[in-house]
Design a protein around this motif. Structure first.
Motif, PDB file in Angstrom:
ATOM      1  N   UNK A   4      19.398  33.461 -13.897  1.00 40.15           N
ATOM      2  CA  UNK A   4      20.737  32.961 -13.808  1.00 40.15           C
ATOM      3  C   UNK A   4      20.925  31.465 -14.158  1.00 40.15           C
ATOM      4  N   UNK A   5      19.853  31.061 -12.884  1.00 40.60           N
ATOM      5  CA  UNK A   5      19.641  29.331 -12.940  1.00 40.60           C
ATOM      6  C   UNK A   5      19.889  28.514 -14.037  1.00 40.60           C
ATOM      7  N   UNK A   6      18.824  29.393 -15.269  1.00 41.24           N
ATOM      8  CA  UNK A   6      18.118  28.894 -16.514  1.00 41.24           C
ATOM      9  C   UNK A   6      19.209  28.712 -16.913  1.00 41.24           C
ATOM     10  N   UNK A   7      19.782  29.569 -17.166  1.00 39.14           N
ATOM     11  CA  UNK A   7      21.069  30.210 -18.349  1.00 39.14           C
ATOM     12  C   UNK A   7      21.848  29.422 -17.800  1.00 39.14           C
ATOM     13  N   UNK A   8      22.458  29.040 -16.672  1.00 44.45           N
ATOM     14  CA  UNK A   8      23.357  28.217 -16.399  1.00 44.45           C
ATOM     15  C   UNK A   8      22.781  26.106 -16.853  1.00 44.45           C
ATOM     16  N   UNK A   9      21.551  26.246 -16.897  1.00 41.02           N
ATOM     17  CA  UNK A   9      21.723  25.291 -17.095  1.00 41.02           C
ATOM     18  C   UNK A   9      21.510  24.762 -18.219  1.00 41.02           C
ATOM     19  N   UNK A  10      21.223  25.812 -18.723  1.00 38.77           N
ATOM     20  CA  UNK A  10      20.842  25.833 -20.669  1.00 38.77           C
ATOM     21  C   UNK A  10      23.047  25.779 -20.992  1.00 38.77           C
ATOM     22  N   UNK A  11      24.003  25.976 -20.676  1.00 38.42           N
ATOM     23  CA  UNK A  11      25.111  26.334 -20.445  1.00 38.42           C
ATOM     24  C   UNK A  11      25.488  24.374 -20.835  1.00 38.42           C
ATOM     25  N   UNK A  12      25.390  23.878 -19.114  1.00 41.35           N
ATOM     26  CA  UNK A  12      25.259  22.975 -19.218  1.00 41.35           C
ATOM     27  C   UNK A  12      25.668  21.556 -20.337  1.00 41.35           C
ATOM     28  N   UNK A  13      24.068  21.963 -20.121  1.00 42.13           N
ATOM     29  CA  UNK A  13      23.246  20.958 -21.554  1.00 42.13           C
ATOM     30  C   UNK A  13      24.187  21.070 -23.088  1.00 42.13           C
ATOM     31  N   UNK A  14      24.121  22.423 -22.812  1.00 40.93           N
ATOM     32  CA  UNK A  14      24.767  22.830 -24.389  1.00 40.93           C
ATOM     33  C   UNK A  14      26.279  21.693 -24.347  1.00 40.93           C
ATOM     34  N   UNK A  15      26.823  22.203 -23.482  1.00 40.14           N
ATOM     35  CA  UNK A  15      28.094  21.839 -23.372  1.00 40.14           C
ATOM     36  C   UNK A  15      28.408  19.607 -23.366  1.00 40.14           C
ATOM     37  N   UNK A  16      27.251  19.502 -22.470  1.00 39.74           N
ATOM     38  CA  UNK A  16      27.293  17.865 -22.898  1.00 39.74           C
ATOM     39  C   UNK A  16      26.827  17.239 -24.151  1.00 39.74           C
ATOM     40  N   UNK A  17      26.074  18.221 -24.685  1.00 37.71           N
ATOM     41  CA  UNK A  17      26.043  17.529 -25.669  1.00 37.71           C
ATOM     42  C   UNK A  17      26.593  17.897 -26.759  1.00 37.71           C
ATOM     43  N   UNK A  18      27.879  19.388 -26.870  1.00 38.91           N
ATOM     44  CA  UNK A  18      29.265  19.042 -27.629  1.00 38.91           C
ATOM     45  C   UNK A  18      29.693  18.245 -27.610  1.00 38.91           C
ATOM     46  N   UNK A  19      30.473  17.285 -26.336  1.00 40.42           N
ATOM     47  CA  UNK A  19      31.013  16.974 -26.003  1.00 40.42           C
ATOM     48  C   UNK A  19      30.854  15.236 -26.106  1.00 40.42           C
ATOM     49  N   UNK A  20      29.098  14.926 -26.126  1.00 39.10           N
ATOM     50  CA  UNK A  20      28.869  13.706 -27.023  1.00 39.10           C
ATOM     51  C   UNK A  20      28.972  14.056 -28.071  1.00 39.10           C
TER      52      UNK A  20
END
Length: 139
Positions: A4-20
């Motif tokens: 679940x922690x890895x999934x969370x990290x991947x979601x955060x990464x995806x959000x950072x990439x989306x905003x950029x």
């Protein structure tokens, strides 16, 4: 099998990439996972990998760290509450050494007192991360 922690990290990464991407900054920044911190650990005298690093790209120099995001997920009561104190120290040290740094909380396992403390320390809850990132990358 991802945790679940890895999934969370991947979601955060995806959000950072989306905003950029949406801000048209993809040529300026690159996002990496498990980035080796040049600062090491503030608590232990050893290396440290940052969950997510945003690097500034330059034509002249090597990419350099601009923003570190540590992801702390807690589904139920447990040891993550102990670990966020160390994450706060690491983020403080990163900022003193010139790299913006924030801890992102996720999951329902952090108690109300711990969430309040974390928010006063500058942590960001996952519910507010997109707005935080949009403001952070407002240029």
């Amino acid at each position: 099998m991802p945790s679940a922690g890895d999934d969370f990290r991947d979601r955060v990464k995806g959000l950072v990439e989306k905003v950029i991407r949406e801000k048209g900054l993809s040529q300026k920044y690159r996002v990496e996972v498990e980035y080796p911190s040049p600062h090491g650990s503030a608590i232990r005298e050893q290396g440290r990998k940052v969950d997510i690093a945003v690097l500034v790209l330059s034509d002249k120099d090597e990419p350099r760290p601009y923003l570190f995001l540590e992801c702390k997920w807690q589904a139920g009561r447990g040891t993550a509450e102990d670990k966020i104190f160390r994450a706060a120290e690491e983020a403080r040290r990163d900022r003193l050494l010139g790299v913006h740094s924030v801890v992102v909380l996720g999951g329902e396992g952090f108690g109300p007192k711990m969430r309040r403390w974390a928010l006063t320390e500058g942590f960001v809850h996952e519910r507010f991360l997109e707005a935080w990132l949009e403001e952070f990358f407002n240029q």
